[in-house]
Design a protein around this motif. Structure first.
Motif, PDB file in Angstrom:
ATOM      1  N   SER A 214      27.579  75.620 141.087  1.00 62.12           N
ATOM      2  CA  SER A 214      26.041  75.638 141.330  1.00 62.12           C
ATOM      3  C   SER A 214      25.155  77.074 141.346  1.00 62.12           C
ATOM      4  CB  SER A 214      26.386  75.352 143.375  1.00 62.12           C
ATOM      5  OG  SER A 214      26.101  75.445 143.970  1.00 62.12           O
ATOM      6  N   ALA A 215      26.227  78.085 141.455  1.00 59.03           N
ATOM      7  CA  ALA A 215      25.285  79.260 141.374  1.00 59.03           C
ATOM      8  C   ALA A 215      24.952  79.536 139.866  1.00 59.03           C
ATOM      9  CB  ALA A 215      26.119  80.140 142.156  1.00 59.03           C
ATOM     10  N   ILE A 216      26.311  78.852 139.179  1.00 63.81           N
ATOM     11  CA  ILE A 216      26.623  79.300 137.596  1.00 63.81           C
ATOM     12  C   ILE A 216      25.775  77.990 135.991  1.00 63.81           C
ATOM     13  CG2 ILE A 216      28.680  78.398 137.061  1.00 63.81           C
ATOM     14  CD1 ILE A 216      27.543  82.169 136.491  1.00 63.81           C
ATOM     15  N   MET A 217      25.220  77.438 136.973  1.00 60.51           N
ATOM     16  CA  MET A 217      25.045  76.050 135.939  1.00 60.51           C
ATOM     17  C   MET A 217      24.215  76.495 135.043  1.00 60.51           C
ATOM     18  SD  MET A 217      26.848  73.506 136.244  1.00 60.51           S
ATOM     19  CE  MET A 217      25.621  73.017 134.895  1.00 60.51           C
ATOM     20  N   GLY A 218      22.713  77.241 135.779  1.00 58.16           N
ATOM     21  CA  GLY A 218      22.478  77.601 134.334  1.00 58.16           C
ATOM     22  C   GLY A 218      22.326  78.355 132.905  1.00 58.16           C
ATOM     23  N   GLN A 219      23.958  79.967 133.516  1.00 58.44           N
ATOM     24  CA  GLN A 219      24.428  80.678 132.874  1.00 58.44           C
ATOM     25  C   GLN A 219      24.922  79.652 131.594  1.00 58.44           C
ATOM     26  OE1 GLN A 219      23.576  80.984 135.988  1.00 58.44           O
ATOM     27  NE2 GLN A 219      22.865  82.497 136.116  1.00 58.44           N
ATOM     28  N   LEU A 220      26.055  78.656 132.155  1.00 51.96           N
ATOM     29  CA  LEU A 220      27.117  78.071 131.282  1.00 51.96           C
ATOM     30  C   LEU A 220      25.886  77.085 130.722  1.00 51.96           C
ATOM     31  CD1 LEU A 220      29.253  76.565 134.101  1.00 51.96           C
ATOM     32  CD2 LEU A 220      30.041  78.195 132.498  1.00 51.96           C
ATOM     33  N   LYS A 221      24.545  76.117 130.704  1.00 56.92           N
ATOM     34  CA  LYS A 221      23.680  75.349 129.944  1.00 56.92           C
ATOM     35  C   LYS A 221      23.270  76.602 128.839  1.00 56.92           C
ATOM     36  CE  LYS A 221      22.816  72.174 132.958  1.00 56.92           C
ATOM     37  NZ  LYS A 221      21.245  71.859 134.575  1.00 56.92           N
ATOM     38  N   GLY A 222      22.655  77.934 129.777  1.00 59.10           N
ATOM     39  CA  GLY A 222      22.650  78.862 128.388  1.00 59.10           C
ATOM     40  C   GLY A 222      23.190  78.947 127.401  1.00 59.10           C
ATOM     41  N   GLY A 223      24.562  78.943 127.971  1.00 58.34           N
ATOM     42  CA  GLY A 223      25.649  80.145 126.778  1.00 58.34           C
ATOM     43  C   GLY A 223      26.160  81.262 126.740  1.00 58.34           C
ATOM     44  N   THR A 224      25.363  82.085 127.988  1.00 60.91           N
ATOM     45  CA  THR A 224      25.526  83.291 129.058  1.00 60.91           C
ATOM     46  C   THR A 224      26.902  83.600 128.916  1.00 60.91           C
ATOM     47  OG1 THR A 224      24.297  82.967 130.316  1.00 60.91           O
ATOM     48  CG2 THR A 224      23.055  83.645 128.566  1.00 60.91           C
ATOM     49  N   VAL A 225      27.542  82.452 129.519  1.00 55.74           N
ATOM     50  CA  VAL A 225      29.026  82.949 130.381  1.00 55.74           C
ATOM     51  C   VAL A 225      29.437  81.411 129.579  1.00 55.74           C
ATOM     52  CG1 VAL A 225      27.940  83.960 132.374  1.00 55.74           C
ATOM     53  CG2 VAL A 225      28.017  81.554 132.028  1.00 55.74           C
ATOM     54  N   ARG A 226      30.955  81.516 130.207  1.00 56.12           N
ATOM     55  CA  ARG A 226      31.836  80.552 129.728  1.00 56.12           C
ATOM     56  C   ARG A 226      32.865  79.898 130.585  1.00 56.12           C
ATOM     57  NH1 ARG A 226      36.872  81.730 126.569  1.00 56.12           N
ATOM     58  NH2 ARG A 226      35.605  84.326 126.341  1.00 56.12           N
ATOM     59  N   ALA A 227      33.419  78.831 130.755  1.00 54.79           N
ATOM     60  CA  ALA A 227      33.848  77.704 132.026  1.00 54.79           C
ATOM     61  C   ALA A 227      35.795  78.297 131.238  1.00 54.79           C
ATOM     62  CB  ALA A 227      33.268  77.233 132.084  1.00 54.79           C
ATOM     63  N   THR A 231      37.978  74.879 140.236  1.00 54.78           N
ATOM     64  CA  THR A 231      39.115  74.424 140.920  1.00 54.78           C
ATOM     65  C   THR A 231      39.191  73.594 142.060  1.00 54.78           C
ATOM     66  OG1 THR A 231      37.428  75.707 143.129  1.00 54.78           O
ATOM     67  CG2 THR A 231      38.329  77.088 141.734  1.00 54.78           C
ATOM     68  N   SER A 232      38.548  72.153 141.668  1.00 60.31           N
ATOM     69  CA  SER A 232      37.891  71.408 142.034  1.00 60.31           C
ATOM     70  C   SER A 232      39.414  70.685 141.741  1.00 60.31           C
ATOM     71  CB  SER A 232      36.970  70.381 142.147  1.00 60.31           C
ATOM     72  OG  SER A 232      36.892  70.899 140.274  1.00 60.31           O
ATOM     73  N   PRO A 233      39.961  69.314 142.319  1.00 56.13           N
ATOM     74  CA  PRO A 233      41.328  69.030 142.398  1.00 56.13           C
ATOM     75  C   PRO A 233      40.839  68.115 141.003  1.00 56.13           C
ATOM     76  CG  PRO A 233      41.113  68.846 145.138  1.00 56.13           C
ATOM     77  CD  PRO A 233      39.681  68.909 144.333  1.00 56.13           C
ATOM     78  N   GLN A 234      39.985  67.410 141.024  1.00 57.98           N
ATOM     79  CA  GLN A 234      39.904  66.546 139.979  1.00 57.98           C
ATOM     80  C   GLN A 234      38.483  67.969 139.092  1.00 57.98           C
ATOM     81  OE1 GLN A 234      39.729  64.885 142.688  1.00 57.98           O
ATOM     82  NE2 GLN A 234      41.930  64.252 142.739  1.00 57.98           N
ATOM     83  N   ARG A 235      38.135  67.662 137.447  1.00 56.88           N
ATOM     84  CA  ARG A 235      37.582  67.987 136.940  1.00 56.88           C
ATOM     85  C   ARG A 235      35.883  67.307 137.602  1.00 56.88           C
ATOM     86  NH1 ARG A 235      38.790  68.150 129.943  1.00 56.88           N
ATOM     87  NH2 ARG A 235      40.777  68.776 130.621  1.00 56.88           N
ATOM     88  N   SER A 236      35.036  68.238 136.696  1.00 52.93           N
ATOM     89  CA  SER A 236      33.683  67.701 137.851  1.00 52.93           C
ATOM     90  C   SER A 236      32.891  66.942 136.592  1.00 52.93           C
ATOM     91  CB  SER A 236      33.022  69.524 138.043  1.00 52.93           C
ATOM     92  OG  SER A 236      31.873  69.129 137.925  1.00 52.93           O
ATOM     93  N   GLN A 237      31.950  66.673 136.900  1.00 54.41           N
ATOM     94  CA  GLN A 237      31.262  65.071 136.711  1.00 54.41           C
ATOM     95  C   GLN A 237      30.237  66.231 135.304  1.00 54.41           C
ATOM     96  OE1 GLN A 237      30.088  61.786 138.092  1.00 54.41           O
ATOM     97  NE2 GLN A 237      31.638  60.729 138.169  1.00 54.41           N
ATOM     98  N   LEU A 238      30.165  67.087 136.078  1.00 56.64           N
ATOM     99  CA  LEU A 238      28.937  67.838 135.572  1.00 56.64           C
ATOM    100  C   LEU A 238      29.315  68.928 134.576  1.00 56.64           C
ATOM    101  CD1 LEU A 238      25.636  68.529 135.648  1.00 56.64           C
ATOM    102  CD2 LEU A 238      26.537  70.100 137.021  1.00 56.64           C
ATOM    103  N   VAL A 239      30.188  69.146 134.698  1.00 56.33           N
ATOM    104  CA  VAL A 239      31.105  69.782 133.109  1.00 56.33           C
ATOM    105  C   VAL A 239      32.212  69.300 132.905  1.00 56.33           C
ATOM    106  CG1 VAL A 239      29.951  72.448 133.535  1.00 56.33           C
ATOM    107  CG2 VAL A 239      32.065  71.451 134.476  1.00 56.33           C
ATOM    108  N   PRO A 240      32.437  68.394 132.607  1.00 60.11           N
ATOM    109  CA  PRO A 240      33.591  67.368 131.967  1.00 60.11           C
ATOM    110  C   PRO A 240      34.883  68.118 131.253  1.00 60.11           C
ATOM    111  CG  PRO A 240      32.002  66.280 130.991  1.00 60.11           C
ATOM    112  CD  PRO A 240      31.375  67.245 131.681  1.00 60.11           C
ATOM    113  N   ASP A 241      34.535  68.310 130.420  1.00 56.07           N
ATOM    114  CA  ASP A 241      35.341  69.177 129.297  1.00 56.07           C
ATOM    115  C   ASP A 241      36.140  70.628 129.501  1.00 56.07           C
ATOM    116  OD1 ASP A 241      34.590  67.221 127.517  1.00 56.07           O
ATOM    117  OD2 ASP A 241      33.346  68.347 126.449  1.00 56.07           O
TER     118      ASP A 241
END
Length: 333
Positions: A214-227, A231-241
């Protein structure tokens, strides 16, 4: 009738009247609550996951209760400084804390000088959702998968530096759990909240970190960081890839959850009113959308009452105590 019997009767009458007065006072106190603004304390800096959750919930609770619920940030000692302030506040419902398991289940076990007892010192109010963590890196970082990160760390133990929102926080302990599970060694740099670490990650001052999604979503969307992985048991629906760490290290799972608490001794009627307001806030369509946009979950199944939250906190204390022991994480001053 003897004098002794008269005295006993008078005492019983006085006791009854006293109890009735106390009950009437408590009812009046609850009926008029709240009649002034409420403070919701956050033990971390603005922009971090706990702060974000607090501001979303506080805004809706303000509308529901008809009084402002004001968020205040008091940083230090992984939230324990703020926790002490809350514990020492009057138990009247006007000072609350949006805490995470960092404060309620992890930090009290790690800080030698911790004076807060998460079971005895707080009155649970409401479970307020959760956020998975995510291993993220600066775009220049050479590794692109969990397996590649592990290989790099094994080749040069301690060379990979990672940041967190503070020593003793859930991201810190989760990262230690990751190192233990992978059999690697990395170097931890603690910050006074996630926002500072994220700024340095974007600037290239540190190569990696374990923030809340929740704290890094803006940077992930902006491409300034890379995931790298969540750590969740299943993939997040927000970043399914983005894969899970569990896809490389089976069974690995960690997340940050948020719980609203009040000082111990807060009247049950006030706790019930705050619980109802928090649950109504979480059930609103606006809150659900804002949570979903940040990769947070609002599900509180099995944890809707203060009593259920109390049981959950106790189970989390046991869970993270085992992680701390297994990973041989040493207490801090």
């Amino acid at each position: 009738m003897t004098a002794t019997r008269l005295m006993r009767g008078a005492f019983a009458l006085a006791l009854t009247l006293g109890l009735c007065c106390a009950a009437n006072f408590a009812q009046a106190q609850t009926a008029g609550f709240p009649d002034r603004p409420i403070k919701m304390i956050v033990g971390f800096g603005a922009g971090g996951s706990t702060d974000v959750a607090a501001r979303i919930v506080a805004q809706k609770m303000s509308e529901i209760l008809g009084q402002s619920v004001l968020v205040e940030n008091r940083t230090g000692a992984s939230g324990l400084i703020a926790a002490e302030d809350v514990v020492n506040s009057p138990p009247d419902g006007y000072t609350l804390m949006m805490a995470s398991q960092t404060v309620l289940a992890v930090a009290p076990r790690l800080y030698r000088k911790a004076t807060v007892d998460p079971i005895k010192d707080f009155a649970p109010v409401a479970y307020c959702g959760a956020s998975p963590l995510v291993l993220v890196v600066n775009p220049s970082f050479p590794a692109h998968t969990t397996a590649e990160v592990i290989a790099m760390a094994k080749a040069e133990p301690g060379k990979i530096i990672f940041g967190t929102g503070g020593a003793g926080t859930t991201p810190h302990i989760a990262s230690e759990m990751f190192q233990f599970a992978a059999g690697i060694k990395m170097t931890h740099v603690p910050y006074r909240g996630e926002a500072g670490a994220i700024n340095d990650l974007v600037a290239g001052q540190i190569p990696a970190m374990f923030p809340n999604l929740s704290a890094i979503m803006g940077q992930l969307k902006g491409g300034t960081v890379r995931a790298i992985a969540v750590t969740s048991p299943q993939r997040s629906q927000l970043v399914p890839d983005v894969p899970t760490i569990a896809e490389t290290l089976p069974g690995f799972a960690a997340e940050t959850w948020f719980g609203l608490v009040a000082p111990a001794g807060t009247p049950p009627g006030i706790i019930a009113k705050l619980n109802a307001a928090a649950l109504q806030a979480l059930a609103s369509a606006d809150t659900k959308k804002r949570y979903a946009d940040l990769g947070m979950t609002d599900s509180s199944e099995g944890r809707t009452t203060p009593e259920q939250l109390d049981a959950y906190i106790k189970s989390e204390i046991a869970k993270w105590a085992k992680v701390i022991k297994d990973a041989d994480i040493q207490p801090m001053d």
